[in-house]
Design a protein around this motif. Structure first.
Motif, PDB file in Angstrom:
ATOM      1  N   ALA A 136       0.884  -1.253   0.024  1.00 32.13           N
ATOM      2  CA  ALA A 136       0.061   0.113   0.107  1.00 32.13           C
ATOM      3  C   ALA A 136       0.974   1.376   0.112  1.00 32.13           C
ATOM      4  O   ALA A 136       0.698   2.066  -0.884  1.00 32.13           O
ATOM      5  CB  ALA A 136      -1.008  -0.051   1.189  1.00 32.13           C
ATOM      6  N   ASN A 137       1.761   1.431   0.755  1.00 27.35           N
ATOM      7  CA  ASN A 137       2.836   2.487   0.774  1.00 27.35           C
ATOM      8  C   ASN A 137       3.611   2.602  -0.395  1.00 27.35           C
ATOM      9  O   ASN A 137       3.505   3.669  -0.950  1.00 27.35           O
ATOM     10  CB  ASN A 137       3.727   2.131   2.116  1.00 27.35           C
ATOM     11  CG  ASN A 137       3.258   2.342   3.425  1.00 27.35           C
ATOM     12  OD1 ASN A 137       2.578   3.258   3.572  1.00 27.35           O
ATOM     13  ND2 ASN A 137       3.923   1.604   4.436  1.00 27.35           N
ATOM     14  N   GLN A 138       3.999   1.613  -1.168  1.00 23.88           N
ATOM     15  CA  GLN A 138       4.671   1.539  -2.508  1.00 23.88           C
ATOM     16  C   GLN A 138       3.814   2.229  -3.555  1.00 23.88           C
ATOM     17  O   GLN A 138       4.078   2.896  -4.434  1.00 23.88           O
ATOM     18  CB  GLN A 138       5.045   0.300  -2.800  1.00 23.88           C
ATOM     19  CG  GLN A 138       6.477   0.122  -2.031  1.00 23.88           C
ATOM     20  CD  GLN A 138       6.769  -1.535  -2.133  1.00 23.88           C
ATOM     21  OE1 GLN A 138       6.168  -2.349  -2.869  1.00 23.88           O
ATOM     22  NE2 GLN A 138       8.136  -1.973  -1.881  1.00 23.88           N
ATOM     23  N   THR A 193      -6.353   8.314  -5.171  1.00 23.57           N
ATOM     24  CA  THR A 193      -7.400   8.053  -4.277  1.00 23.57           C
ATOM     25  C   THR A 193      -7.202   6.897  -3.476  1.00 23.57           C
ATOM     26  O   THR A 193      -6.372   6.120  -3.852  1.00 23.57           O
ATOM     27  CB  THR A 193      -8.843   7.729  -4.893  1.00 23.57           C
ATOM     28  OG1 THR A 193      -8.667   6.768  -5.810  1.00 23.57           O
ATOM     29  CG2 THR A 193      -9.158   9.060  -5.451  1.00 23.57           C
ATOM     30  N   ALA A 194      -7.978   6.548  -2.334  1.00 24.47           N
ATOM     31  CA  ALA A 194      -7.787   5.195  -1.596  1.00 24.47           C
ATOM     32  C   ALA A 194      -7.877   3.962  -2.508  1.00 24.47           C
ATOM     33  O   ALA A 194      -7.526   2.987  -2.388  1.00 24.47           O
ATOM     34  CB  ALA A 194      -8.741   5.434  -0.529  1.00 24.47           C
ATOM     35  N   LEU A 195      -9.056   4.042  -3.376  1.00 21.65           N
ATOM     36  CA  LEU A 195      -9.483   3.097  -4.087  1.00 21.65           C
ATOM     37  C   LEU A 195      -8.442   2.772  -5.214  1.00 21.65           C
ATOM     38  O   LEU A 195      -7.974   1.565  -5.485  1.00 21.65           O
ATOM     39  CB  LEU A 195     -10.685   3.532  -5.159  1.00 21.65           C
ATOM     40  CG  LEU A 195     -11.405   2.435  -5.919  1.00 21.65           C
ATOM     41  CD1 LEU A 195     -11.863   1.173  -5.128  1.00 21.65           C
ATOM     42  CD2 LEU A 195     -12.517   3.022  -6.493  1.00 21.65           C
ATOM     43  N   MET A 196      -7.618   3.761  -5.715  1.00 19.41           N
ATOM     44  CA  MET A 196      -6.471   3.575  -6.717  1.00 19.41           C
ATOM     45  C   MET A 196      -5.400   2.650  -5.965  1.00 19.41           C
ATOM     46  O   MET A 196      -4.955   1.947  -6.592  1.00 19.41           O
ATOM     47  CB  MET A 196      -6.120   4.852  -7.115  1.00 19.41           C
ATOM     48  CG  MET A 196      -6.803   5.611  -8.150  1.00 19.41           C
ATOM     49  SD  MET A 196      -6.484   7.099  -8.485  1.00 19.41           S
ATOM     50  CE  MET A 196      -5.043   7.076  -9.570  1.00 19.41           C
ATOM     51  N   VAL A 197      -5.043   3.176  -4.826  1.00 24.27           N
ATOM     52  CA  VAL A 197      -3.895   2.495  -4.020  1.00 24.27           C
ATOM     53  C   VAL A 197      -4.415   1.128  -3.793  1.00 24.27           C
ATOM     54  O   VAL A 197      -3.573   0.249  -3.700  1.00 24.27           O
ATOM     55  CB  VAL A 197      -3.784   3.277  -2.674  1.00 24.27           C
ATOM     56  CG1 VAL A 197      -3.007   2.394  -1.686  1.00 24.27           C
ATOM     57  CG2 VAL A 197      -3.217   4.599  -2.803  1.00 24.27           C
TER      58      VAL A 197
END
Length: 140
Positions: A77-79, A92-96
């Motif tokens: 997730a960080n990467q 966006t969070a969805l993209m991550v």
């Protein structure tokens, strides 16, 4: 002045869903500027082995396989959060979530086979230029 995104990754156990063996599914929650997306980790843990305050398995339960998986997903997730702004202005969070799960941004899952098929099509287009038909057959 550039706006800095607030990014958080956390884990929680869905206590409303308890399986017959007494375990519940572990979820990952990704939050960017208040927008939250959650998805299952495909892992389960007993409530007694989960530390809800820290969002991690208790130290005694860390010998199980779930702890390394949680760390790996946090790293993915960080990467993704670091890499996505190179290609997109807004992340966006969805993209991550989709990036860390190996999905394209349209929601389709990109597998090794689909990547290999794309590679083979590229090799096919190079027959007679940089590649031979025999090499293409070997790739297929």
């Amino acid at each position: 002045m550039s706006r800095k995104n607030i990014f958080r990754v956390g884990f929680f156990v869905n206590s409303s869903r308890v399986f017959q063996d007494g375990t519940s599914p572990i979820f990952i929650s990704i939050t960017i500027d208040g927008e939250r997306v959650k998805t299952t980790m495909q892992q389960r843990i007993a409530h007694s082995d989960w530390d809800a305050k820290r969002g991690l398995p208790r130290p005694i339960a860390r010998t199980q396989q779930s702890t390394p998986c949680l760390g790996m997903m946090r790293t993915k997730a960080n990467q993704a959060f670091i890499a996505l702004p190179r290609s997109y202005e807004t992340v966006t969070a969805l993209m991550v979530r989709d990036a860390m799960l190996g999905r394209d941004l349209d929601g389709t899952v990109r597998t090794m086979l689909s990547a290999w098929d794309e590679h083979n099509e590229e090799v096919k287009s190079l027959i007679g230029k940089d590649m031979s038909y025999t090499l293409y057959q070997k790739h297929v």
